[in-house]
Design an enzyme around this catalytic site. Structure first.
Site, mmCIF file in Angstrom:
data_model
loop_
_atom_site.group_PDB
_atom_site.id
_atom_site.type_symbol
_atom_site.label_atom_id
_atom_site.label_comp_id
_atom_site.label_asym_id
_atom_site.label_seq_id
_atom_site.Cartn_x
_atom_site.Cartn_y
_atom_site.Cartn_z
ATOM 1 N N GLU A 286 0.875 -1.180 0.000
ATOM 2 C CA GLU A 286 0.000 0.000 0.000
ATOM 3 C C GLU A 286 0.907 1.223 0.000
ATOM 4 O O GLU A 286 1.685 1.431 0.938
ATOM 5 C CB GLU A 286 -0.903 0.026 1.240
ATOM 6 C CG GLU A 286 -1.854 1.221 1.216
ATOM 7 C CD GLU A 286 -2.654 1.476 2.497
ATOM 8 O OE1 GLU A 286 -3.493 2.392 2.477
ATOM 9 O OE2 GLU A 286 -2.430 0.776 3.502
ATOM 10 N N ASP B 50 5.021 4.616 3.736
ATOM 11 C CA ASP B 50 4.762 6.051 3.861
ATOM 12 C C ASP B 50 6.005 6.696 4.476
ATOM 13 O O ASP B 50 6.801 6.040 5.139
ATOM 14 C CB ASP B 50 3.546 6.335 4.757
ATOM 15 C CG ASP B 50 2.895 7.679 4.454
ATOM 16 O OD1 ASP B 50 1.756 7.695 3.921
ATOM 17 O OD2 ASP B 50 3.519 8.723 4.727
ATOM 18 N N ASP C 56 -1.775 12.193 -2.612
ATOM 19 C CA ASP C 56 -1.841 13.647 -2.798
ATOM 20 C C ASP C 56 -2.042 13.886 -4.300
ATOM 21 O O ASP C 56 -1.243 13.397 -5.097
ATOM 22 C CB ASP C 56 -0.528 14.295 -2.330
ATOM 23 C CG ASP C 56 -0.301 14.063 -0.840
ATOM 24 O OD1 ASP C 56 -1.292 14.048 -0.097
ATOM 25 O OD2 ASP C 56 0.864 13.862 -0.434
ATOM 26 N N ASP D 232 -10.339 10.406 -4.017
ATOM 27 C CA ASP D 232 -11.468 11.332 -4.011
ATOM 28 C C ASP D 232 -11.284 12.381 -5.110
ATOM 29 O O ASP D 232 -12.162 13.216 -5.321
ATOM 30 C CB ASP D 232 -11.534 12.062 -2.663
ATOM 31 C CG ASP D 232 -10.211 12.770 -2.404
ATOM 32 O OD1 ASP D 232 -9.255 12.088 -1.998
ATOM 33 O OD2 ASP D 232 -10.130 13.983 -2.652
ATOM 34 N N THR E 108 -10.296 4.591 4.527
ATOM 35 C CA THR E 108 -9.092 5.199 5.102
ATOM 36 C C THR E 108 -9.466 6.520 5.792
ATOM 37 O O THR E 108 -10.578 7.030 5.632
ATOM 38 C CB THR E 108 -8.032 5.483 4.022
ATOM 39 O OG1 THR E 108 -8.465 6.602 3.252
ATOM 40 C CG2 THR E 108 -7.779 4.286 3.134
ATOM 41 N N TYR F 285 -8.371 9.524 5.093
ATOM 42 C CA TYR F 285 -8.683 10.579 4.120
ATOM 43 C C TYR F 285 -10.000 10.308 3.402
ATOM 44 O O TYR F 285 -10.717 11.234 3.048
ATOM 45 C CB TYR F 285 -7.528 10.764 3.123
ATOM 46 C CG TYR F 285 -6.503 11.721 3.676
ATOM 47 C CD1 TYR F 285 -6.516 13.065 3.338
ATOM 48 C CD2 TYR F 285 -5.542 11.299 4.588
ATOM 49 C CE1 TYR F 285 -5.602 13.961 3.873
ATOM 50 C CE2 TYR F 285 -4.620 12.178 5.133
ATOM 51 C CZ TYR F 285 -4.659 13.508 4.772
ATOM 52 O OH TYR F 285 -3.756 14.394 5.320
ATOM 53 N N GLU F 286 -10.307 9.046 3.210
ATOM 54 C CA GLU F 286 -11.602 8.731 2.584
ATOM 55 C C GLU F 286 -12.729 9.270 3.463
ATOM 56 O O GLU F 286 -13.689 9.857 2.965
ATOM 57 C CB GLU F 286 -11.753 7.218 2.382
ATOM 58 C CG GLU F 286 -13.127 6.857 1.845
ATOM 59 C CD GLU F 286 -13.232 5.443 1.311
ATOM 60 O OE1 GLU F 286 -12.250 4.684 1.385
ATOM 61 O OE2 GLU F 286 -14.311 5.112 0.786
#
Ligand SMILES: C[S@@+](CC[C@H](N)C(=O)[O-])C[C@H]1O[C@@H](n2cnc3c(N)ncnc32)[C@H](O)[C@@H]1O
Length: 243
Positions: free
Chosen positions: A71, A96, A145, A181, A223, A225-226
């Site tokens: 991921e 990350d 991003d 998104d 997630t 951010y989702e």
């Protein structure tokens, strides 16, 4: 006047205390991450000598031969942890740069004693230093991003600059999933796929319009951010493709 200055002073002290509390929490998390056996951090010397697990993740860490799934830009690692819980027949690695975020997923792996998940703290720009040819079966790119400015196209995680890196370690039939998104990022990725004649396996610009049409993990794992963007009313786009 004196009263106002006093309350301003109190406000500044409160902010400083909160800030130092946050900084302390971050430092504690960074320390804890260093002690986790399932978190690997960027170490320039190791990278320049050659990362020891490159090409050896199966024998050197997972101790099995199950497919490896990454991921990218995992943040708190909801997909890494969520998929690892659902799919014990695969191994998962969240990647990350931000240790403070990645700690959340890493802590859960420790709490739940999961053996099929790990985290790698590094810039994705160096991702091909960590994995050998055909070592990875699948990639998830979750809410990257969007880097909308044309001048920042190189920084988009589905730009050719990144796809060329992924290709070095993905199996020839390896699948790349994107959940976002950002309609413009989704459209951009569709263009890259079409221009390069990659194989588009699925796509929708409104995942929740017909959630039953797709595997449950796409809508049941959400997630951080989702959550934020769904609440703001953004539609969630999804696509999957292979080279
Ligand atoms: C918008 S957040 C999404 C996080 C998570 N996937 C989610 O959906 O909640 C993007 C994440 O990608 C990471 N990221 C962006 N570019 C990166 C890079 N070049 N290398 C490593 N991490 C990167 C950021 O640190 C951040 O955690």
């Amino acid at each position: 006047m004196g009263k106002r200055r006093f309350s301003r002073h109190r406000l500044i002290c409160k902010f400083a205390a909160e800030y130092s509390g946050m900084a302390k929490k971050k430092l504690e998390r960074f320390q804890e991450i260093k002690a986790f056996p399932h978190v690997f951090e960027f170490n320039f010397q190791e990278i320049s000598r050659g990362f020891a697990l490159k090409g050896n993740w199966h024998s050197g860490f997972f101790k099995n031969n199950l497919p490896i799934v990454l991921e990218l830009g995992c943040g708190k690692g909801e997909y890494t942890v969520g998929l690892a819980q659902r799919s014990p027949e695969k191994n998962f690695i969240g990647v990350d740069l931000k240790g403070n975020r990645l700690w959340v997923g890493a802590k859960q792996i420790e709490t739940d004693s999961m053996s099929n998940a790990a985290f790698l703290r590094t810039r994705i720009d160096f991702i091909d230093y960590y994995f050998g040819p055909q070592e990875v079966s699948e990639l998830w790119i979750t809410f990257p991003d969007p880097q909308p400015q044309k001048t920042r196209e190189r920084k988009r995680l589905t730009s050719m600059r990144f796809l060329d890196r992924y290709r070095k370690f993905l199996k020839p039939d390896g699948i790349i999933h994107l959940k976002t998104d950002s309609k413009s990022f989704y459209d951009y990725t569709l263009e890259v796929i079409a221009e390069n004649r990659y194989t588009l396996l699925d796509h929708t610009d409104d995942l929740y319009a017909n959630p039953e049409a797709r595997p449950a993990e796409l809508t049941e794992i959400k997630t951080h951010y989702e959550g934020i963007f769904s609440k703001k009313g953004f539609k969630i786009c999804y696509l999957k493709f292979r080279f």
